[in-house]
Write a protein that holds these residues in place. Structure first.
Motif, PDB file in Angstrom:
ATOM      1  N   ASP A  26       0.845  -1.191   0.000  1.00  0.00           N
ATOM      2  CA  ASP A  26       0.000   0.000   0.000  1.00  0.00           C
ATOM      3  C   ASP A  26       0.884   1.247   0.000  1.00  0.00           C
ATOM      4  O   ASP A  26       1.709   1.422   0.900  1.00  0.00           O
ATOM      5  N   ARG A  29       0.591   3.005   3.225  1.00  0.00           N
ATOM      6  CA  ARG A  29       0.940   2.166   4.379  1.00  0.00           C
ATOM      7  C   ARG A  29      -0.202   2.048   5.395  1.00  0.00           C
ATOM      8  O   ARG A  29       0.034   1.851   6.580  1.00  0.00           O
ATOM      9  N   THR A  31      -2.319  -0.362   5.332  1.00  0.00           N
ATOM     10  CA  THR A  31      -2.604  -1.789   5.511  1.00  0.00           C
ATOM     11  C   THR A  31      -1.667  -2.451   6.513  1.00  0.00           C
ATOM     12  O   THR A  31      -1.735  -3.667   6.701  1.00  0.00           O
ATOM     13  N   THR A 139     -10.603  -0.628   5.328  1.00  0.00           N
ATOM     14  CA  THR A 139      -9.309  -1.306   5.209  1.00  0.00           C
ATOM     15  C   THR A 139      -9.357  -2.677   5.867  1.00  0.00           C
ATOM     16  O   THR A 139      -8.841  -3.662   5.321  1.00  0.00           O
ATOM     17  N   SER A 203      -3.424  -1.337  -8.062  1.00  0.00           N
ATOM     18  CA  SER A 203      -3.646  -2.699  -7.588  1.00  0.00           C
ATOM     19  C   SER A 203      -2.378  -3.519  -7.749  1.00  0.00           C
ATOM     20  O   SER A 203      -1.632  -3.353  -8.713  1.00  0.00           O
ATOM     21  N   TYR A 210      -5.988  -0.043  -4.231  1.00  0.00           N
ATOM     22  CA  TYR A 210      -5.700   1.001  -3.263  1.00  0.00           C
ATOM     23  C   TYR A 210      -6.102   2.354  -3.837  1.00  0.00           C
ATOM     24  O   TYR A 210      -5.800   2.668  -4.986  1.00  0.00           O
ATOM     25  N   ARG A 212      -5.500   6.288  -3.299  1.00  0.00           N
ATOM     26  CA  ARG A 212      -4.529   7.152  -2.642  1.00  0.00           C
ATOM     27  C   ARG A 212      -5.215   8.088  -1.659  1.00  0.00           C
ATOM     28  O   ARG A 212      -6.269   8.655  -1.929  1.00  0.00           O
TER      29      ARG A 212
END
Length: 314
Positions: A26, A29, A31, A139, A203, A210, A212
């Protein structure tokens, strides 16, 4: 070999390498989700607390014994560190302590120092984790589906990890994210849940993508600005054309309630912040109504004994 052809990146091995690759893929970040192990942390703190309590009880027993002691050395050990250290560390020719009582007390003091430091550090770390923001619900949902391989309505899938790690996402309240979105509020979650398909996404696998954080933040900022303008200028425009006193009060209360609901539900504002913002908004509307603009378009609001009346000028 064709120099213009690039081999696709190698897929990580199934298991821990693949899970680690997913967590780090990700760009924002968000995830990086891990378990807090609240139950084990609480048990560890209880055990440390019990251990420190036992050390405290031993220290208290030594103090009670020293209260009735008539030895000057014992009293000096309670008032001067150098004396206490010297008596506790003296050894005979065989390496045994010459003053076993003071040596035992020094050993206890050093053990208390070490153990209470460990206890306080564990408390501080657990407090930090408990006060950290939880991962976004979207998430967690996406990572759970990927981890358990339950995409596209699959009821049973093959989890990425087996054994006890298979239950990694069973309790969402036991999870902590090392990084959460800066603007994680209800409006952001609503837009992400129902309109996430309209955002450009990247992806790393066929089952997840994802969005942004910067893209979502810009969209939320635009929507918030439009909503703020509607709440302010919409209320002023509606109040401008109303000349009935009771209707003015009703609309003033309605717009104020709508503003408070929007601030309280769509943002992460605290109660005191919601109250302050609502009071300021209401004050602006009251000033407008009581000024020359409120009802000034050819009429004025008159308060009499019989109630509110609206008279229009020539």
């Amino acid at each position: 070999m064709n120099q213009g052809y690039e081999l696709p990146p190698a897929k990580p091995l199934n298991g821990f390498p693949r899970v680690a690759h997913k967590l780090a893929s990700d760009p924002d970040r968000t995830t990086t989700i891990f378990r807090r192990f609240d139950r084990l942390s609480a048990r560890n703190l209880i055990l440390l607390e019990a251990e420190v309590a036992e050390l405290e009880a031993r220290q208290d027993r030594f103090d009670e014994e020293d209260k009735i002691s008539t030895s000057e050395e014992v009293r000096s050990c309670h008032t001067e560190w150098s004396t206490f250290e010297r008596l506790a560390t003296e050894r005979d020719a065989d390496g045994n302590p010459t003053n076993l009582g003071q040596a035992t007390k020094l050993e206890l003091a050093l053990k208390i120092r070490s153990k209470i430091k460990e206890y306080h550090e564990a408390l501080a770390v657990h407090q930090t984790l408990l006060n950290s923001k939880p991962p976004a619900a979207t998430t967690i949902k996406g990572m759970r589906e990927w981890f358990l391989d339950t995409h596209n309505g699959k009821q049973y899938g093959a989890p990425q990890l087996w054994g006890a790690s298979e239950k990694r996402f069973d309790d969402p309240y036991d999870l902590v994210a090392l990084r959460v979105p800066a603007d994680q509020d209800r409006l952001s979650e609503f837009i992400l849940n129902y309109f996430g398909g309209f955002f450009p996404a990247t992806s790393t696998d066929p089952h997840s993508s994802y969005i942004r954080e910067s893209t979502l933040a810009k969209t939320i900022a635009i929507i918030s600005s439009i909503l703020s303008a509607i709440l302010l200028f919409g209320s002023i425009a509606s109040l401008y054309f109303v000349h009935n006193g009771l209707a003015l009060l009703g609309m003033l209360g309605g717009w104020t309630v709508l503003f408070a609901v929007c601030v309280g539900w769509l943002t992460n504002a605290r109660r005191d912040q919601v109250f302050a913002a609502t009071a300021a908004y209401c004050a602006v509307l009251v000033v407008f109504v009581s000024g020359t603009l409120g009802g000034a378009a050819g009429g004025q609001v008159v308060v009499g004994e019989g109630g509110w009346n609206c008279t229009r000028g020539g």
